[in-house]
Scaffold this active site. Sequence first.
Site, PDB file in Angstrom:
ATOM      1  N   HIS A 480       1.736   5.507 -11.024  1.00 10.04           N
ATOM      2  CA  HIS A 480       0.332   5.095 -10.939  1.00 10.04           C
ATOM      3  C   HIS A 480       0.106   4.226  -9.700  1.00 10.04           C
ATOM      4  O   HIS A 480      -0.756   4.517  -8.862  1.00 10.04           O
ATOM      5  CB  HIS A 480      -0.056   4.323 -12.208  1.00 10.04           C
ATOM      6  N   GLU A 481       0.904   3.172  -9.592  1.00 13.63           N
ATOM      7  CA  GLU A 481       0.715   2.258  -8.461  1.00 13.63           C
ATOM      8  C   GLU A 481       1.038   2.959  -7.149  1.00 13.63           C
ATOM      9  O   GLU A 481       0.418   2.686  -6.119  1.00 13.63           O
ATOM     10  CB  GLU A 481       1.564   0.996  -8.631  1.00 13.63           C
ATOM     11  N   HIS A 484      -2.010   4.759  -5.989  1.00 19.92           N
ATOM     12  CA  HIS A 484      -2.899   3.851  -5.244  1.00 19.92           C
ATOM     13  C   HIS A 484      -2.327   3.631  -3.840  1.00 19.92           C
ATOM     14  O   HIS A 484      -3.061   3.573  -2.853  1.00 19.92           O
ATOM     15  CB  HIS A 484      -2.975   2.484  -5.918  1.00 19.92           C
ATOM     16  N   HIS A 487      -3.185   6.291  -1.554  1.00 21.07           N
ATOM     17  CA  HIS A 487      -4.593   6.197  -1.164  1.00 21.07           C
ATOM     18  C   HIS A 487      -4.728   5.268   0.058  1.00 21.07           C
ATOM     19  O   HIS A 487      -5.535   5.508   0.949  1.00 21.07           O
ATOM     20  CB  HIS A 487      -5.390   5.641  -2.351  1.00 21.07           C
TER      21      HIS A 487
HETATM   22 ZN    ZN Z   1      -4.818   1.525 -11.130  1.00 19.72          ZN
END
Ligand code: ZN
Length: 697
Positions: A480-481, A484, A487
């Site tokens: 998940h991290e 990010h 991104h």
């Molecule tokens: Zn998040």
Amino acid sequence: MAEILQPTVLPEARSNPLLKPWETPHQTPPFDEVEPEHFLPAFEQAFADHAAEITAITHDPATPDFANTITALERSGKLLTKVSAVFYDLVSAHSNPAILEIDKEVSLRMARHWNPILMNAVLFGRIAMLHDNRADLKLTGEQKRLLERTYTRFHRAGAGLSEDAKKRMAEINERLAHLGTTFSHHLLGDEQEWFLELPEEERAGLPENFIASARAAAEERGMAGKAIVTLSRSTVETFLKTSSRRDLREKVFKAFIARGDNGNQNDNKEIIVEVLALREESARLLGYPTFAAYRLEDSMAKTPEAVRGLLERVWKPALARALGDRDELQSLIATEGDNFALAPWDWRYYAEKLRQAKANFDDATIKPYLSLDRMIEAAFDCATRLFGITFSERKDIPVWHPDVRVWEVKDAAGGHKALFYGDYFARPSKRSGAWMTSLRDQQKLDGEVAPLIINVCNFAKGADGEPSLLSPDDARTLFHEFGHGLHGMLSNVTYPSLSGTSVFTDFVELPSQLYEHWQERPEVLQRFARHYKTGEPLPEDLLKRFLAARKFNQGFATVEFVSSALLDLEFHSQPASASRDVDAFERAELEKIGMPREIALRHRPTQFGHIFSGDYYAAGYYSYMWSEVMDADAFGAFEEAGDIFDPATAKRLHDDIYSTGGSVDPEDAYVAFRGREPEPDALLRRRGLLETAEAAA
Ligand SMILES: [Zn+2]
């Protein structure tokens, strides 16, 4: 008329590493030289520089145009951005009493610095004029978006208000900044103070690697030779899942949900009451009936009604599923010859037992296959296969703690793309949770600037030279991290304020949650989930059982999340006076939605840092679910292509989602990638709740 500040160079400048050019590789922050006392003078200088740059814009005699106003704003505040990034990284990931003391001062100074800028009538006049004439300015798509976002930002900060109203807004903002900082310091305080010692005879049921981590945690706190449970989420959740000592589970659970609500000097209830009143007042000053209405106007969801609609659509099937599961857990207790009523501290323990019985699977069996290093490798490898970027570890980059690792990221052609910092282990100086942030954002306004991206987690460290072993939830958090992180690393925009994760809160979880999908794919697990001792791959049947078990207990997970999101929405859409008694408000709202007694909120109000440490997720906690509608649907594009690394789909994902930052309207970005709007049932299907939803309908 505002005071004109001339840039002055303070005497400390020559010896202050924050103010000198960074001669480190890739101009990274020289963490090895930075001391707490460097921050205040550096902030002073940064505020002064920025104020002077703003004055230069407002005093520019030339007719306002895009370059002398919007671009000039984008160029301003470089030192402030730089110093802030280093400071807030330390505040969250490696603080100490000196840093936290400075944080109180800085948060106030920050509000005092930004208020007169965001409410500057002359500056706003220039921006508004450009905004009015935007059709004639011959702007690129990104420039149009930047102008729109800049105008919206100033307008929503109150730049168009009367002088009296602005004065009050400024006071409110300062007070909110102080309260937000205090909220998180309190939370950290309650987390740091509490631990439960685990003598040999009280370790029943706990897996070996948990005890190893508990020993490492004790050592970290100067209690070498002992073992302790701390209040980090992954520690607490593993303990609740595995400890067969019901009395200890109760103790740990109660301490965890009491954070910020202990009636001690760290109690957060009064802060919440004041924050909600001030947010309501500021929303009214700006012409909105509630803070939620104000906050959500600038989001994909647009209105509180749209948010409530989504949450209620998910709530009903999740609740039905959770209640069914509850009955099953209760009968498991009876089967074992006990007759107590299932309590919140029992849920995870019996759910884990039930899962073992039904899916013949438990976390402890898979953990040895999920070593941290292997999962990092897996996260990197997926990025290489999707986006062509490669990773190599660098040992020459200064870091803020010896546990932090740094990798250089290169693009497909071998060019430097970014540096990625991974700070994975829990320690007392770190706040709880997991997050991504940056030390420098990508932009190319004046030449290419490569980003410095950070992931911080709170995984338990392996003890005695053993590797850190992740639970399936931890592995998911890592991906998940890292999503990010991608991104931020893949961002390819011109203007700094549109870089990477500078998108709507309800869009920002798309790149992160989408990336989780690769973590639980057989193609990935078969390669990277290998036993940390033998190197053997995850056995086929265990893999199957693991994947089947993923949908297990989704009623519980969805209920604990959606209830928190609904509570957040209620806090910010009912009159602030309704929540003067925070605990009573919480009880009443949970009663209203039929919250099962046996499930606790994922975040009780006094520990809900997402919504009270700052306003990023305030009336915005639903964002995870809003983004999930998109991520569940988006991964379908790869499934339909028949290859989870399908190059054409991956290219669109890169071009339309991961690289565009805030330069494109998020709805347009999604439709460009998927060719259509997201299909809402994908979320229920992913959580295995679709049949329950159909049965309930
Ligand atoms: Zn998040």
